[in-house]
Motif scaffolding. Sequence first.
Motif, PDB file in Angstrom:
ATOM      1  N   SER A   1      21.375 102.907 -18.649  1.00 57.98           N
ATOM      2  CA  SER A   1      21.391 101.606 -19.328  1.00 57.98           C
ATOM      3  C   SER A   1      21.694 100.458 -18.369  1.00 57.98           C
ATOM      4  O   SER A   1      21.141  99.374 -18.489  1.00 57.98           O
ATOM      5  CB  SER A   1      22.401 101.616 -20.470  1.00 57.98           C
ATOM      6  OG  SER A   1      23.697 101.871 -19.984  1.00 57.98           O
ATOM      7  N   ARG A   2      22.561 100.716 -17.404  1.00 61.31           N
ATOM      8  CA  ARG A   2      22.903  99.651 -16.458  1.00 61.31           C
ATOM      9  C   ARG A   2      21.807  99.451 -15.414  1.00 61.31           C
ATOM     10  O   ARG A   2      21.279  98.351 -15.257  1.00 61.31           O
ATOM     11  CB  ARG A   2      24.218  99.988 -15.747  1.00 61.31           C
ATOM     12  CG  ARG A   2      24.627  98.931 -14.766  1.00 61.31           C
ATOM     13  CD  ARG A   2      25.845  99.386 -13.970  1.00 61.31           C
ATOM     14  NE  ARG A   2      27.102  99.036 -14.628  1.00 61.31           N
ATOM     15  CZ  ARG A   2      27.739  97.878 -14.413  1.00 61.31           C
ATOM     16  NH1 ARG A   2      27.219  96.983 -13.597  1.00 61.31           N
ATOM     17  NH2 ARG A   2      28.880  97.616 -15.002  1.00 61.31           N
ATOM     18  N   ALA A   3      21.446 100.537 -14.746  1.00 64.15           N
ATOM     19  CA  ALA A   3      20.413 100.466 -13.715  1.00 64.15           C
ATOM     20  C   ALA A   3      19.068  99.951 -14.232  1.00 64.15           C
ATOM     21  O   ALA A   3      18.385  99.197 -13.555  1.00 64.15           O
ATOM     22  CB  ALA A   3      20.222 101.853 -13.078  1.00 64.15           C
ATOM     23  N   GLU A   4      18.740 100.324 -15.449  1.00 69.22           N
ATOM     24  CA  GLU A   4      17.458  99.900 -16.012  1.00 69.22           C
ATOM     25  C   GLU A   4      17.594  98.662 -16.889  1.00 69.22           C
ATOM     26  O   GLU A   4      16.633  98.228 -17.514  1.00 69.22           O
ATOM     27  CB  GLU A   4      16.859 101.040 -16.859  1.00 69.22           C
ATOM     28  CG  GLU A   4      16.663 102.347 -16.111  1.00 69.22           C
ATOM     29  CD  GLU A   4      15.553 102.235 -15.080  1.00 69.22           C
ATOM     30  OE1 GLU A   4      14.691 101.362 -15.200  1.00 69.22           O
ATOM     31  OE2 GLU A   4      15.567 103.052 -14.134  1.00 69.22           O
ATOM     32  N   ALA A   5      18.803  98.125 -16.972  1.00 69.35           N
ATOM     33  CA  ALA A   5      19.027  96.924 -17.780  1.00 69.35           C
ATOM     34  C   ALA A   5      18.497  97.111 -19.195  1.00 69.35           C
ATOM     35  O   ALA A   5      17.712  96.305 -19.696  1.00 69.35           O
ATOM     36  CB  ALA A   5      18.354  95.717 -17.117  1.00 69.35           C
ATOM     37  N   LEU A   6      18.906  98.183 -19.835  1.00 68.98           N
ATOM     38  CA  LEU A   6      18.436  98.479 -21.181  1.00 68.98           C
ATOM     39  C   LEU A   6      19.294  97.807 -22.255  1.00 68.98           C
ATOM     40  O   LEU A   6      20.491  97.664 -22.085  1.00 68.98           O
ATOM     41  CB  LEU A   6      18.470  99.999 -21.414  1.00 68.98           C
ATOM     42  CG  LEU A   6      17.693 100.847 -20.410  1.00 68.98           C
ATOM     43  CD1 LEU A   6      17.925 102.318 -20.707  1.00 68.98           C
ATOM     44  CD2 LEU A   6      16.218 100.510 -20.476  1.00 68.98           C
ATOM     45  N   PRO A   7      18.651  97.385 -23.373  1.00 68.78           N
ATOM     46  CA  PRO A   7      19.394  96.759 -24.473  1.00 68.78           C
ATOM     47  C   PRO A   7      20.097  97.850 -25.281  1.00 68.78           C
ATOM     48  O   PRO A   7      19.750  98.080 -26.448  1.00 68.78           O
ATOM     49  CB  PRO A   7      18.296  96.037 -25.251  1.00 68.78           C
ATOM     50  CG  PRO A   7      17.127  96.958 -25.086  1.00 68.78           C
ATOM     51  CD  PRO A   7      17.212  97.380 -23.627  1.00 68.78           C
TER      52      PRO A   7
END
Length: 105
Positions: free
Chosen positions: A49-55
């Motif tokens: 979620s952080r690395a891929e900037a996921l909502p």
Amino acid sequence: MARSELTQRIIDRLRAIPKGTVATYGGIAAASGNPRGARTVVWVLNSASRAEALPWHRVVNRRGGISLSPGRGYELQRALLESEGVEFDERGRIDLDRFGWDYLR
DNA sequence: AACCTGACTTCGG
DNA sequence: TCCGAAGCCAGGT
């Protein structure tokens, strides 16, 4: 690390959840090709979620409730959703008929 | 290869 | 509607 096809598809689906709407773990999994991959969605959120900037905050359980427990993210997720206009009822649940994103249509 | 971990889901009572 | 048990998945150890 090579990501499985399911994992990659899940990431793509997560990125497509519109602001102000929510999706369910199972729904994302189904739309990604595996109706039983809800737990894989959880795994993805925890690992990328952080690395891929996921909502990540736009994913809730089948009942429209936040699965994170108080003190471990519940407050933050709820605050983020409310800031996008998502409403919670007195029992802390979201009406999926109103805010659930029907990514299958 | 076996076993464990999760922000899950479905089913039966 | 609530609760426990069982099923399911990918990746890490």
